[in-house]
Design a protein around this motif. Sequence first.
Motif, PDB file in Angstrom:
ATOM      1  N   LEU A 116      43.367 -49.734 -36.430  1.00 48.71           N
ATOM      2  CA  LEU A 116      41.994 -49.313 -36.144  1.00 48.71           C
ATOM      3  C   LEU A 116      41.372 -48.731 -37.401  1.00 48.71           C
ATOM      4  N   THR A 117      40.156 -49.185 -37.700  1.00 52.27           N
ATOM      5  CA  THR A 117      39.403 -48.628 -38.828  1.00 52.27           C
ATOM      6  C   THR A 117      38.127 -47.996 -38.304  1.00 52.27           C
ATOM      7  N   VAL A 118      37.912 -46.764 -38.676  1.00 54.20           N
ATOM      8  CA  VAL A 118      36.720 -46.015 -38.278  1.00 54.20           C
ATOM      9  C   VAL A 118      35.994 -45.573 -39.534  1.00 54.20           C
ATOM     10  N   THR A 119      34.690 -45.813 -39.573  1.00 59.33           N
ATOM     11  CA  THR A 119      33.871 -45.415 -40.725  1.00 59.33           C
ATOM     12  C   THR A 119      32.811 -44.428 -40.282  1.00 59.33           C
ATOM     13  N   TRP A 120      32.694 -43.340 -41.037  1.00 59.82           N
ATOM     14  CA  TRP A 120      31.635 -42.341 -40.809  1.00 59.82           C
ATOM     15  C   TRP A 120      30.728 -42.391 -42.032  1.00 59.82           C
ATOM     16  N   ASP A 121      29.492 -42.756 -41.834  1.00 61.78           N
ATOM     17  CA  ASP A 121      28.557 -42.943 -42.948  1.00 61.78           C
ATOM     18  C   ASP A 121      28.021 -41.591 -43.404  1.00 61.78           C
ATOM     19  N   ARG A 122      28.940 -40.824 -43.960  1.00 58.92           N
ATOM     20  CA  ARG A 122      28.626 -39.471 -44.414  1.00 58.92           C
ATOM     21  C   ARG A 122      29.465 -39.182 -45.666  1.00 58.92           C
ATOM     22  N   PRO A 123      28.885 -38.623 -46.726  1.00 60.12           N
ATOM     23  CA  PRO A 123      29.661 -38.351 -47.948  1.00 60.12           C
ATOM     24  C   PRO A 123      30.790 -37.346 -47.680  1.00 60.12           C
ATOM     25  N   VAL A 124      31.987 -37.722 -48.050  1.00 58.97           N
ATOM     26  CA  VAL A 124      33.176 -36.898 -47.827  1.00 58.97           C
ATOM     27  C   VAL A 124      33.945 -36.767 -49.133  1.00 58.97           C
ATOM     28  N   ALA A 125      34.325 -35.538 -49.451  1.00 60.17           N
ATOM     29  CA  ALA A 125      35.027 -35.288 -50.713  1.00 60.17           C
ATOM     30  C   ALA A 125      36.518 -35.565 -50.609  1.00 60.17           C
ATOM     31  N   ALA A 126      37.153 -35.169 -49.482  1.00 58.83           N
ATOM     32  CA  ALA A 126      38.601 -35.312 -49.388  1.00 58.83           C
ATOM     33  C   ALA A 126      39.053 -35.142 -47.944  1.00 58.83           C
ATOM     34  N   VAL A 127      40.200 -35.727 -47.662  1.00 52.35           N
ATOM     35  CA  VAL A 127      40.882 -35.481 -46.391  1.00 52.35           C
ATOM     36  C   VAL A 127      41.794 -34.281 -46.601  1.00 52.35           C
ATOM     37  N   THR A 128      41.617 -33.239 -45.796  1.00 57.40           N
ATOM     38  CA  THR A 128      42.415 -32.018 -45.963  1.00 57.40           C
ATOM     39  C   THR A 128      43.562 -31.915 -44.973  1.00 57.40           C
ATOM     40  N   ARG A 129      43.487 -32.655 -43.884  1.00 56.62           N
ATOM     41  CA  ARG A 129      44.603 -32.711 -42.933  1.00 56.62           C
ATOM     42  C   ARG A 129      44.641 -34.084 -42.302  1.00 56.62           C
ATOM     43  N   GLY A 130      45.730 -34.784 -42.554  1.00 55.41           N
ATOM     44  CA  GLY A 130      45.860 -36.125 -42.029  1.00 55.41           C
ATOM     45  C   GLY A 130      46.684 -36.152 -40.751  1.00 55.41           C
ATOM     46  N   HIS A 131      47.256 -37.327 -40.510  1.00 54.89           N
ATOM     47  CA  HIS A 131      48.091 -37.519 -39.329  1.00 54.89           C
ATOM     48  C   HIS A 131      49.019 -38.688 -39.631  1.00 54.89           C
ATOM     49  N   PRO A 132      50.234 -38.684 -39.075  1.00 56.94           N
ATOM     50  CA  PRO A 132      51.151 -39.798 -39.343  1.00 56.94           C
ATOM     51  C   PRO A 132      50.568 -41.171 -39.036  1.00 56.94           C
ATOM     52  N   LEU A 133      49.609 -41.264 -38.117  1.00 57.60           N
ATOM     53  CA  LEU A 133      48.986 -42.550 -37.816  1.00 57.60           C
ATOM     54  C   LEU A 133      48.049 -43.014 -38.926  1.00 57.60           C
ATOM     55  N   LEU A 134      47.589 -42.089 -39.759  1.00 51.95           N
ATOM     56  CA  LEU A 134      46.600 -42.419 -40.782  1.00 51.95           C
ATOM     57  C   LEU A 134      47.279 -43.142 -41.943  1.00 51.95           C
ATOM     58  N   ALA A 177      42.888 -43.611 -46.269  1.00 50.02           N
ATOM     59  CA  ALA A 177      41.608 -42.898 -46.180  1.00 50.02           C
ATOM     60  C   ALA A 177      40.813 -43.131 -47.455  1.00 50.02           C
ATOM     61  N   GLU A 178      39.596 -43.562 -47.291  1.00 50.03           N
ATOM     62  CA  GLU A 178      38.710 -43.773 -48.424  1.00 50.03           C
ATOM     63  C   GLU A 178      37.553 -42.790 -48.311  1.00 50.03           C
ATOM     64  N   THR A 179      37.366 -41.981 -49.336  1.00 50.90           N
ATOM     65  CA  THR A 179      36.304 -40.974 -49.343  1.00 50.90           C
ATOM     66  C   THR A 179      35.258 -41.349 -50.379  1.00 50.90           C
ATOM     67  N   GLY A 180      34.198 -40.557 -50.430  1.00 54.74           N
ATOM     68  CA  GLY A 180      33.103 -40.822 -51.353  1.00 54.74           C
ATOM     69  C   GLY A 180      31.798 -40.854 -50.602  1.00 54.74           C
ATOM     70  N   ALA A 181      31.010 -41.903 -50.793  1.00 55.89           N
ATOM     71  CA  ALA A 181      29.712 -42.001 -50.136  1.00 55.89           C
ATOM     72  C   ALA A 181      29.847 -42.072 -48.620  1.00 55.89           C
ATOM     73  N   ARG A 182      30.986 -42.545 -48.167  1.00 54.21           N
ATOM     74  CA  ARG A 182      31.272 -42.582 -46.731  1.00 54.21           C
ATOM     75  C   ARG A 182      32.770 -42.426 -46.547  1.00 54.21           C
ATOM     76  N   LEU A 183      33.167 -42.097 -45.326  1.00 56.26           N
ATOM     77  CA  LEU A 183      34.577 -41.927 -44.999  1.00 56.26           C
ATOM     78  C   LEU A 183      35.063 -43.133 -44.206  1.00 56.26           C
ATOM     79  N   THR A 184      36.145 -43.742 -44.674  1.00 52.43           N
ATOM     80  CA  THR A 184      36.764 -44.846 -43.945  1.00 52.43           C
ATOM     81  C   THR A 184      38.220 -44.498 -43.677  1.00 52.43           C
ATOM     82  N   LEU A 185      38.577 -44.491 -42.429  1.00 52.01           N
ATOM     83  CA  LEU A 185      39.928 -44.136 -42.012  1.00 52.01           C
ATOM     84  C   LEU A 185      40.574 -45.354 -41.345  1.00 52.01           C
ATOM     85  N   THR A 186      41.789 -45.676 -41.768  1.00 53.07           N
ATOM     86  CA  THR A 186      42.537 -46.782 -41.168  1.00 53.07           C
ATOM     87  C   THR A 186      43.810 -46.234 -40.542  1.00 53.07           C
ATOM     88  N   PHE A 187      43.975 -46.494 -39.281  1.00 51.63           N
ATOM     89  CA  PHE A 187      45.123 -46.004 -38.519  1.00 51.63           C
ATOM     90  C   PHE A 187      46.026 -47.179 -38.145  1.00 51.63           C
TER      91      PHE A 187
END
Length: 755
Positions: free
Chosen positions: A702-720, A723-733
Amino acid sequence: MNGPSRRLFLQLGGLAALTAACAPRRKADPATFTLLRRRWREVTLGYPGTFDPEREPYRSRLARLGAQARRHRDTMTPTARSLWPDLPFPSLDATPARLRAMARAYALPGTGLTAEPGLGTAVAAGIEHYVRHVYAEDAEQTGNWWDWQIGTPRALLDAAVLAAAYVTDTQVAALCAAVDAFVPESRLDDYEGNSTGANRVDLCTVTLLRAIAGADPDRAALAVSALSPVFPYVTDGDGFHRDGSFIQHGSVPYQGGYGAVLLTGLATLFAVLRGTPWEITDPAAGTVLDAVDLAFAPFVHDGACMDLVRGRGITRGSYGDHRRGREIAAAVLLLAETAPEAERARWRAMVKGWAVRDTVKPMLTAAAQSDLAFHGRLSAVLDDATVPAAAEPAGHRLFPASARAVHRRLGWCAAVSMASSRVARYEHGNGENLRGWHTGSGMLYWWARGHGDHYSDAFWPTVDPYRLPGTTVSTRRLPDGAGGAWGDTRPPAEWVGGATDGTYAAVGQHLYGLESTLEAFKSWFFLDDTVVCLGAGITCRDGVPVETVVDNRRTGARLTVATGWAHLDGHGGYVVPAGRPLRTLREDRTAAGVTRTYTTLWLDHGVDPDAADYVYHLMPGAGPAETAARAADPGRARVLANTSAQQGIEVPSLGVTAVNFWTGGHAGLLTASGPCAVLVRDLGDGTATVTVADPRRALDELTVTWDRPVAAVTRGHPLLERAETGARLTLTFTAPADHEGASRTIAVRLVVSTA
């Protein structure tokens, strides 16, 4: 003085289990069974240890028990057809119950018949007579299996153990032979069918009582070892699930029925067997301790157990929710006596809070009439100034394995019951709950202050079963018991569940009608003071109207209806977008000899709707001014999407964006590659959380994208996985399907604008 830690408790349990398994078999001496008989009396009757028989209300209650036992003794008239003239055989419930009441009067002080030889002899003679004429080892088992294997033998064995001094060896042997015929050792070989969950605990209790009555160490060992399958978490069917769900009959959420029986039975066995050669030491038994907080407490509101986990039991008379709440409270206090100190302190405070807040059926008063042992334990907690009365916890609990959700905020509580391919729409059986058809169609229960009896006081016999609050239903008439008995009513829906961060939630149900062509997509977004309810894709070809029931309150309170909103005095408010007419009805409904007034609000989708939809806000406890203000501020909770592809909202004041993706796609600033639930919270301090779940349990990725500028992931999860940060956040589980619909939360640090 501090007790053992939870970890130490489980470690020692594992060590004890290993030691017992490796040790040579020992023959228990008679003193051990003398101890067990005494323990059984102390734990189940509460004396000695929990109350003073010279004080009220115990003195009066014990005197009444004695008078009842004297009547039973004096009117006993043994014949081939009955033991009492008014209870013709087989009388599988009432006759053993009278014998047990007599035995309790014999065993307890202050009854006027305490240890009275004539009463003890009468109990023994009654057991012998009943075993000879009804419960004989060669009798034919007819009717409900439960009576022959659990209910009847438990009552007879209980009476025999309590009056053991007058039950002869011959009488014990005949009783044990009968029990062995109906509950043979092989009954506990396989963990399946009706020997799972609460039924297994009951069967083990009967086996232990049979061991105590017959001084049989082998059966005592069997009773304990056969409990082991009850403890591990399950991923399907009966038992405890990791999310706190408890299932019985394969598909029915049942904390408030079989679950309460299981908890009571285990708490009793833990207490009776402690310090004996058969003390329960299975390391997996820690599941029971976890279940108090994870499985039971979330469904107890101000001392009452919510009906959405009571199965067919909801129709067993008024105030059944409060009775079940007391049973759970009693079990928790008993379990606390053998639990580690941390659990003991927390549970005592929790039960005290329930008792203090249950003003509808005060817990202590009710206990005095039914359970002196519980009354004594509860009195001790209420009188202990060092035990605080814990408040209702705020937050959200989602139970994907049982298609249930519970939401608590300051001053109100709400819960929703759904159905899926794993969870029954409803349960009926033994002639009970024949019209519970739509209780799994998104029924939305809610309680504001002062409404602790709303679903208690003759609600189920008098409410319109086609207009349960929160449901979307075809008005097609259904036969009693439609869909099959014992929970055999599961729809094909896979997407049922949602995502929660523990505070807010996005919950959804792909709805299929019962014996109907109805299909719909329903979502509930649980917030601070509101539940935002969306429906879409409402389609039906039944040739009858389809309705969404905004509410159906058991009240005659004044209803105000204005453009875009409605308000029910003393209850709460409802916001419906202008242009969507809200239908209302005030009616008196009579059933079972009682009449109750109902106020119903609903949205009419017409006959055979095609992709109809709805939006409404439920505001529990809100006043008319608050409701009108919310209607005038549609931007506070903005609908991002309301289709059969996505349903979602944005609440800027809370920093919440929540979307149920029925298919992959885009809504607001969120995009998902497949069906899922997503809840985003901007915490207002430069950080945010993203919570995702796979309610269908079907996604390999599953890939979820949040169209919001994000600097970093501070707490992940084993499913993650990425993670791509920057102009938007893209998380692949990866493999979210393997996590049983559970929510997973990722924390991020936002890019803070310097403009």
